[in-house]
Design a protein around this motif. Structure first.
Motif, PDB file in Angstrom:
ATOM      1  N   VAL A   1       0.845  -1.197   0.000  1.00 28.78           N
ATOM      2  CA  VAL A   1       0.000   0.000   0.000  1.00 28.78           C
ATOM      3  C   VAL A   1       0.882   1.249   0.000  1.00 28.78           C
ATOM      4  CG1 VAL A   1      -1.775   1.248   1.248  1.00 28.78           C
ATOM      5  CG2 VAL A   1      -1.753  -1.261   1.321  1.00 28.78           C
ATOM      6  N   PRO A   2       0.747   2.092  -1.025  1.00 30.42           N
ATOM      7  CA  PRO A   2       1.590   3.299  -1.086  1.00 30.42           C
ATOM      8  C   PRO A   2       1.323   4.212   0.117  1.00 30.42           C
ATOM      9  CG  PRO A   2       0.347   2.980  -3.137  1.00 30.42           C
ATOM     10  CD  PRO A   2      -0.178   2.000  -2.136  1.00 30.42           C
TER      11      PRO A   2
ATOM     12  N   ASP B   1       0.917   7.289   0.423  1.00 27.65           N
ATOM     13  CA  ASP B   1      -0.168   8.232   0.172  1.00 27.65           C
ATOM     14  C   ASP B   1      -1.525   7.643   0.537  1.00 27.65           C
ATOM     15  OD1 ASP B   1       1.118  10.442  -0.676  1.00 27.65           O
ATOM     16  OD2 ASP B   1       0.135  10.525  -2.648  1.00 27.65           O
ATOM     17  N   VAL B   2      -1.722   6.432   0.039  1.00 30.55           N
ATOM     18  CA  VAL B   2      -3.005   5.773   0.296  1.00 30.55           C
ATOM     19  C   VAL B   2      -3.149   5.484   1.782  1.00 30.55           C
ATOM     20  CG1 VAL B   2      -4.390   3.738  -0.192  1.00 30.55           C
ATOM     21  CG2 VAL B   2      -3.005   4.770  -2.001  1.00 30.55           C
ATOM     22  N   LEU B   3      -2.062   5.076   2.371  1.00 31.58           N
ATOM     23  CA  LEU B   3      -2.072   4.761   3.792  1.00 31.58           C
ATOM     24  C   LEU B   3      -2.525   5.963   4.608  1.00 31.58           C
ATOM     25  CD1 LEU B   3      -1.355   2.215   5.297  1.00 31.58           C
ATOM     26  CD2 LEU B   3       0.938   3.123   5.683  1.00 31.58           C
TER      27      LEU B   3
ATOM     28  N   HIS C   1      -4.073   8.657   3.578  1.00 27.74           N
ATOM     29  CA  HIS C   1      -5.451   9.004   3.227  1.00 27.74           C
ATOM     30  C   HIS C   1      -6.434   8.104   3.966  1.00 27.74           C
ATOM     31  CE1 HIS C   1      -8.359  10.911   0.534  1.00 27.74           C
ATOM     32  NE2 HIS C   1      -8.927   9.733   0.399  1.00 27.74           N
ATOM     33  N   TYR C   2      -6.116   6.828   4.011  1.00 27.06           N
ATOM     34  CA  TYR C   2      -6.984   5.871   4.694  1.00 27.06           C
ATOM     35  C   TYR C   2      -7.085   6.152   6.180  1.00 27.06           C
ATOM     36  CZ  TYR C   2      -7.868   1.591   7.338  1.00 27.06           C
ATOM     37  OH  TYR C   2      -8.309   0.686   8.261  1.00 27.06           O
TER      38      TYR C   2
ATOM     39  N   SER D   1      -9.074   9.400   6.716  1.00 27.50           N
ATOM     40  CA  SER D   1     -10.484   9.237   6.357  1.00 27.50           C
ATOM     41  C   SER D   1     -11.223   8.389   7.387  1.00 27.50           C
ATOM     42  CB  SER D   1     -10.608   8.592   4.975  1.00 27.50           C
ATOM     43  OG  SER D   1     -10.053   9.420   3.983  1.00 27.50           O
TER      44      SER D   1
ATOM     45  N   ILE E   1      -2.868  -1.779   9.766  1.00 27.51           N
ATOM     46  CA  ILE E   1      -1.650  -0.995   9.621  1.00 27.51           C
ATOM     47  C   ILE E   1      -0.418  -1.855   9.926  1.00 27.51           C
ATOM     48  CG2 ILE E   1      -0.329   0.953  10.560  1.00 27.51           C
ATOM     49  CD1 ILE E   1      -2.654   1.817   8.824  1.00 27.51           C
TER      50      ILE E   1
ATOM     51  N   VAL F   1       0.270  -4.255   7.162  1.00 32.78           N
ATOM     52  CA  VAL F   1       0.852  -3.609   5.988  1.00 32.78           C
ATOM     53  C   VAL F   1       2.322  -3.272   6.216  1.00 32.78           C
ATOM     54  CG1 VAL F   1       0.843  -1.468   4.669  1.00 32.78           C
ATOM     55  CG2 VAL F   1      -1.291  -2.708   5.052  1.00 32.78           C
TER      56      VAL F   1
ATOM     57  N   SER G   1     -17.028   4.039   4.740  1.00 30.68           N
ATOM     58  CA  SER G   1     -16.209   5.249   4.636  1.00 30.68           C
ATOM     59  C   SER G   1     -14.813   4.926   4.126  1.00 30.68           C
ATOM     60  CB  SER G   1     -16.102   5.938   5.999  1.00 30.68           C
ATOM     61  OG  SER G   1     -17.370   6.374   6.427  1.00 30.68           O
ATOM     62  N   SER G   2     -14.236   3.861   4.655  1.00 23.95           N
ATOM     63  CA  SER G   2     -12.888   3.492   4.217  1.00 23.95           C
ATOM     64  C   SER G   2     -12.888   3.159   2.735  1.00 23.95           C
ATOM     65  CB  SER G   2     -12.400   2.253   4.987  1.00 23.95           C
ATOM     66  OG  SER G   2     -12.435   2.511   6.357  1.00 23.95           O
TER      67      SER G   2
ATOM     68  N   ALA H   1     -13.172   6.235   0.747  1.00 20.73           N
ATOM     69  CA  ALA H   1     -11.934   6.998   0.790  1.00 20.73           C
ATOM     70  C   ALA H   1     -10.987   6.492  -0.290  1.00 20.73           C
ATOM     71  CB  ALA H   1     -11.291   6.879   2.169  1.00 20.73           C
ATOM     72  N   LEU H   2     -10.860   5.158  -0.357  1.00 24.16           N
ATOM     73  CA  LEU H   2      -9.965   4.605  -1.385  1.00 24.16           C
ATOM     74  C   LEU H   2     -10.505   4.830  -2.788  1.00 24.16           C
ATOM     75  CD1 LEU H   2      -8.646   3.218   1.110  1.00 24.16           C
ATOM     76  CD2 LEU H   2      -8.035   1.376  -0.483  1.00 24.16           C
TER      77      LEU H   2
ATOM     78  N   TRP I   1     -10.101   8.533  -3.752  1.00 24.29           N
ATOM     79  CA  TRP I   1      -8.674   8.809  -3.938  1.00 24.29           C
ATOM     80  C   TRP I   1      -8.241   8.285  -5.309  1.00 24.29           C
ATOM     81  CZ3 TRP I   1      -4.344   5.916  -4.966  1.00 24.29           C
ATOM     82  CH2 TRP I   1      -3.107   6.566  -4.789  1.00 24.29           C
TER      83      TRP I   1
ATOM     84  N   TYR J   1      -3.212   2.097 -11.081  1.00 25.78           N
ATOM     85  CA  TYR J   1      -3.585   0.858 -10.390  1.00 25.78           C
ATOM     86  C   TYR J   1      -4.870   0.281 -10.964  1.00 25.78           C
ATOM     87  CZ  TYR J   1      -0.386   2.745  -6.852  1.00 25.78           C
ATOM     88  OH  TYR J   1       0.692   3.263  -6.204  1.00 25.78           O
TER      89      TYR J   1
ATOM     90  N   ARG K   1      -5.967  -4.255  -7.725  1.00 23.59           N
ATOM     91  CA  ARG K   1      -4.932  -3.742  -6.832  1.00 23.59           C
ATOM     92  C   ARG K   1      -5.560  -2.886  -5.731  1.00 23.59           C
ATOM     93  NH1 ARG K   1       0.375  -1.310  -6.753  1.00 23.59           N
ATOM     94  NH2 ARG K   1       0.730  -1.346  -4.497  1.00 23.59           N
TER      95      ARG K   1
ATOM     96  N   MET L   1      -5.593  -3.523  -1.588  1.00 24.52           N
ATOM     97  CA  MET L   1      -5.223  -2.572  -0.536  1.00 24.52           C
ATOM     98  C   MET L   1      -6.348  -2.469   0.481  1.00 24.52           C
ATOM     99  SD  MET L   1      -3.554   0.638  -2.587  1.00 24.52           S
ATOM    100  CE  MET L   1      -2.630   0.400  -4.115  1.00 24.52           C
TER     101      MET L   1
ATOM    102  N   GLN M   1      -6.379  -5.506   2.623  1.00 20.03           N
ATOM    103  CA  GLN M   1      -5.228  -5.545   3.538  1.00 20.03           C
ATOM    104  C   GLN M   1      -5.409  -4.615   4.726  1.00 20.03           C
ATOM    105  OE1 GLN M   1      -1.083  -5.535   2.245  1.00 20.03           O
ATOM    106  NE2 GLN M   1      -1.788  -5.931   0.149  1.00 20.03           N
ATOM    107  N   LEU M   2      -5.972  -3.423   4.415  1.00 23.10           N
ATOM    108  CA  LEU M   2      -6.103  -2.429   5.474  1.00 23.10           C
ATOM    109  C   LEU M   2      -7.228  -2.752   6.439  1.00 23.10           C
ATOM    110  CD1 LEU M   2      -5.479   0.813   3.358  1.00 23.10           C
ATOM    111  CD2 LEU M   2      -4.011  -0.062   5.202  1.00 23.10           C
TER     112      LEU M   2
END
Lengths: 193, 193, 193, 193
Positions: free
Chosen positions: A144-145, A147-149, A151-152, A155, A188, A191, B155-156, B159-160, B163, B171, B175, B179, B182-183
């Motif tokens: 997970v980049p 940036d995305v992390l 943002h997640y 959010s 988190i 990841v 919401s999560s 958010a993705l 984004w 991506y 992909r 993410m 995974q999150l």
DNA sequence: TCCTAAGCGAGACGGTACGTCTTGTCTTCCA
DNA sequence: TGGAAGACAAGACGTACCGTCTCGCTTAGGA
């Protein structure tokens, strides 16, 4: 040039009156429904006075947010360090929201506009980058980049925060933060390996 | 009763022209900047015609969203079942977004208004309740109330999704969904014990 | 394209309502004291409707003057010829003023603005040039230049006209014109040799 | 008691600065276009200072006119007597205007407002009544009432004066007065028998 | 094939809010 | 303590949209 103090006081007073009027009106009708005329009438202020202080309704609104931000940063620096733990930061924010509930509801609740939420989002994202960049934001090998992390994380936090503000539930700040941690920490950690 | 077909066709045609005009304008200027007059001019339609079809700009916008929803549900029922797996549903949505990118950007991207995002949020929340209530939404013994859980998951996801729509990253849908899984999956599993 | 008649009628009606409202207000408070808002309120008309018909208060005012001018020219062409006699023209105007006293008071009286007076001045000067240029306006050997002559005749006339409109004296139009002739004719004759 | 002289001087100085600023601005943009703010800025003076000296823009303007009137009356009393001849008075005024051209243009030209013209009109009418009432203003047997006569004489004079101020013609004051006399004297004599 | 009801374009209209501008008053500071 | 600086309340201005409306035209479809 020293003699400006009294004048400045007057100016500050007017700005405060306008901010208060807006916050009160937001809680009554919601941000979008409030007009500049409403604010003017409520604040007993001339139209041109409003525009000599703020460019428009959004500017007035964001000035309220700035006050909040300053308060929060004061609160932060007074408290314990974050130890590089994002969930410590989120806790502080939940707590701060709890002790300024009306203000938070007006600014970030569903009555508030999108403006503030976007502002807060940016602010928190910046704060995160600042405090935790060393930890993971610069690793290149993650699925997970960064940036995305970021943002997640922001959010998710704001989802819980606004949910809390908009539903009059009796959960204390600590309970909310526990939920936030329970939901996000495992992912988190996974990841980050 | 039978003779209405031709008329109905005309009506549908007008509605379609209006929806197309709005979508195009949103991608050009963003939702808020588009006025009813803009739509009317672009669609070569009389003002009263607009209002005889839609109550206001939001209604026209949401009618576009309804089309999207119908398409998506068709897509859903065509595809494999979800096996009660939320991340299967999210995958379908990422994929659907990928194949209707412009439409999704107009409706749910940052050019779109808040209206659609709120609508989608509600829709997804309802969808989740519908499909997975048996699994966990009615358990009373969790640290995280089902309401919060649903709110967090939607919401999560959004958010993705937003984004992804707003940053032109290469991506693929799969992909993005990885993410998302995974999150969120570890936290969800932990909460559900 | 025939279908515009009904619309045009509506437009004319609105314009008339606005003109009437302005004239009434001028007689009540004087031209300068009347605001666009006053006119709008009196005419029961939307603000944008006002501005879609007239650029500003002056334009509305002058449109009233144009009506007057058209009426007057109709009156002129109906009546006897002027025989190249300026005092015949002035008589017609005194008479016309007498039969439209309220309108003249609103437009050219001291309640009216400077705008109309200047307009009337220009109009009469042009009228004079048109009708009497052959007689004397092109002679080069006079002590008094034609320009000054025309300016003097019009100014004198308007002095008597406005005096008459502003003081409620019972003199009939003919009496006023006799005065005008007595005062100006000898001088004019002398100048023209 | 003694220290007031310096203060008075300051006050006079401020008043003068304001008058000068207004006159300059009138010549640049015309009376109506000049705002109190313009005057304040040009004079480098605070807003309240302006209002502590003059009630409004008109009052400042008329104070300039008063200066002019005083100058003119000084000029009058220095010169030859009028011998009861109105055209002697008009000559003096043409001459005075010639030697203070810029000031007259600002006050009485088309750049000036209506205010001054009306003031001058009233002043001249009064002057005329004062000096020539014995001659004809009290006769009751004339075809032309004295009121109208006075109004006519003053209006005619001002017509020529303003024409002269507004068109940059090289005629000297004496030439203008000759025209005035040629045009008006025969009529006046005829009316007075 | 003609008639009639509805859809439609065009756009006038009453309203509401905006951001700008100017006015005359009021408050504060400083000499 | 009285005059200068300028913040302020008030409210008109011209613009931009909104949602309602009236008006004729076009265009089905049923007679």
């Amino acid at each position: 040039m020293v003699g400006k103090v009294g004048v400045d006081r007057r100016i500050q007073r007017t700005r405060q009156i306008l901010q208060d009027a807006l916050m009160a009106l937001i809680l009554e009708k919601g941000y979008d429904a409030v007009t500049v005329q409403d604010v003017i009438d409520r604040a007993n202020v001339g139209r041109s006075t409003f525009y000599s202080h703020f460019q428009d309704k959004d500017a007035l609104f964001l000035s309220g947010f700035e006050s909040l931000r300053e308060q929060f940063e004061q609160y932060l620096s007074d408290g314990a360090s974050m130890n590089g733990d994002p969930w410590n930061l989120s806790l502080q924010m939940f707590q701060h929201a709890q002790s300024h509930l009306q203000l938070y509801k007006a600014l970030a609740g569903k009555q508030g506009g999108t403006v503030a939420l976007e502002h807060i989002h940016k602010y928190l994202t910046a704060l995160m980058r600042e405090h935790f960049k060393s930890q993971f934001l610069e690793r290149k090998d993650m699925d997970v980049p960064p940036d995305v992390l970021a943002h997640y994380m922001v959010s998710s936090f704001m989802a819980l925060l606004t949910w809390w503000l908009d539903h009059d539930v009796p959960y204390p700040a600590e309970r909310m933060n526990d939920m936030y941690r329970q939901l996000t920490q495992p992912g988190i950690i996974a990841v980050l390996r």
